[in-house]
Scaffold this active site. Structure first.
Site, PDB file in Angstrom:
ATOM      1  N   GLY A  96      59.181  50.640  37.303  1.00  0.00           N
ATOM      2  CA  GLY A  96      59.129  52.104  38.385  1.00  0.00           C
ATOM      3  C   GLY A  96      60.876  53.245  37.635  1.00  0.00           C
ATOM      4  O   GLY A  96      60.943  51.581  36.559  1.00  0.00           O
ATOM      5  N   GLY A  97      60.688  53.774  37.782  1.00  0.00           N
ATOM      6  CA  GLY A  97      61.524  54.554  37.468  1.00  0.00           C
ATOM      7  C   GLY A  97      61.568  54.614  35.556  1.00  0.00           C
ATOM      8  O   GLY A  97      60.194  54.819  34.922  1.00  0.00           O
ATOM      9  N   GLU A  98      62.636  53.899  34.723  1.00  0.00           N
ATOM     10  CA  GLU A  98      62.771  53.614  33.412  1.00  0.00           C
ATOM     11  C   GLU A  98      62.779  52.321  33.485  1.00  0.00           C
ATOM     12  O   GLU A  98      63.566  51.794  32.331  1.00  0.00           O
ATOM     13  CB  GLU A  98      63.917  53.905  32.676  1.00  0.00           C
ATOM     14  CG  GLU A  98      64.836  53.782  33.446  1.00  0.00           C
ATOM     15  CD  GLU A  98      66.016  53.903  34.644  1.00  0.00           C
ATOM     16  OE1 GLU A  98      67.380  53.187  34.535  1.00  0.00           O
ATOM     17  OE2 GLU A  98      65.338  54.420  35.267  1.00  0.00           O
ATOM     18  N   GLU A  99      62.259  51.679  33.904  1.00  0.00           N
ATOM     19  CA  GLU A  99      61.467  49.971  34.022  1.00  0.00           C
ATOM     20  C   GLU A  99      60.531  49.609  33.777  1.00  0.00           C
ATOM     21  O   GLU A  99      59.140  50.601  34.082  1.00  0.00           O
ATOM     22  CB  GLU A  99      62.664  49.015  34.790  1.00  0.00           C
ATOM     23  CG  GLU A  99      63.607  49.199  35.125  1.00  0.00           C
ATOM     24  CD  GLU A  99      64.476  48.526  36.566  1.00  0.00           C
ATOM     25  OE1 GLU A  99      63.961  48.094  37.033  1.00  0.00           O
ATOM     26  OE2 GLU A  99      65.014  48.575  36.641  1.00  0.00           O
TER      27      GLU A  99
END
Length: 159
Positions: free
Chosen positions: A41-44
């Site tokens: 998710g996002g930058e993970e």
């Protein structure tokens, strides 16, 4: 990823998408056949490393950190680089998948609060003294007791 918002704010969301792809490819290059990388998710990102032991997990996490650190995308005259803060942990018997993810998340935040661009594991922080990526699984790291990671790591059962 560390400071990913700065990439989007400075270079735009298209560059941010390119950096996400670069990090994903760097992670894939650090893994063995059968390891499972995914964008969480996002930058993970989340990586499952089945059939390994603590030493193999540590080697994989440090290899991934070094590959990302030494990768970049080119935007005009600028090399856009990012680093990653990694939380790496082994699954414990009788725990849920959520327990495992929560512990990895705690270790990732310990990496971030310890200065970013590092790996925290259940056994402590890995710090590299390498100037550039190291080939193979033998990495020149030390295992200090503190320096930003929980002393002795995180108890897999939360005790």
């Amino acid at each position: 990823m560390d400071h990913f918002k700065d990439v989007n704010d400075t270079f735009g969301h298209r560059a941010g998408d390119d950096v996400l792809r670069m990090v994903g490819q760097s992670l894939a290059n650090a893994l063995r056949r059968g390891d499972i990388p995914m964008r969480w998710g996002g930058e993970e990102f989340l990586v499952l490393v089945p059939g390994t032991d603590q030493a193999g997990l540590q080697a994989t996490a440090e290899r991934a950190r070094m590959l990302v650190e030494n990768s970049w995308i080119q935007k005009g005259d600028v090399q856009v680089r990012v680093t990653v803060s990694i939380g790496a942990t082994m699954a414990a018997a009788a725990e849920t998948a959520q327990d495992l993810v929560d512990r990895a998340d705690q270790l990732m935040y310990a990496s971030k609060s310890g200065g970013r661009n590092r790996v925290c594991t259940d056994t402590g922080e890995l710090t590299s003294d390498a100037d550039r990526p190291v080939l193979g699984t033998a990495a020149p790291w030390e295992m200090p007791e503190l320096n930003g990671c929980p002393p002795g790591g995180v108890d897999p059962l939360g005790r």
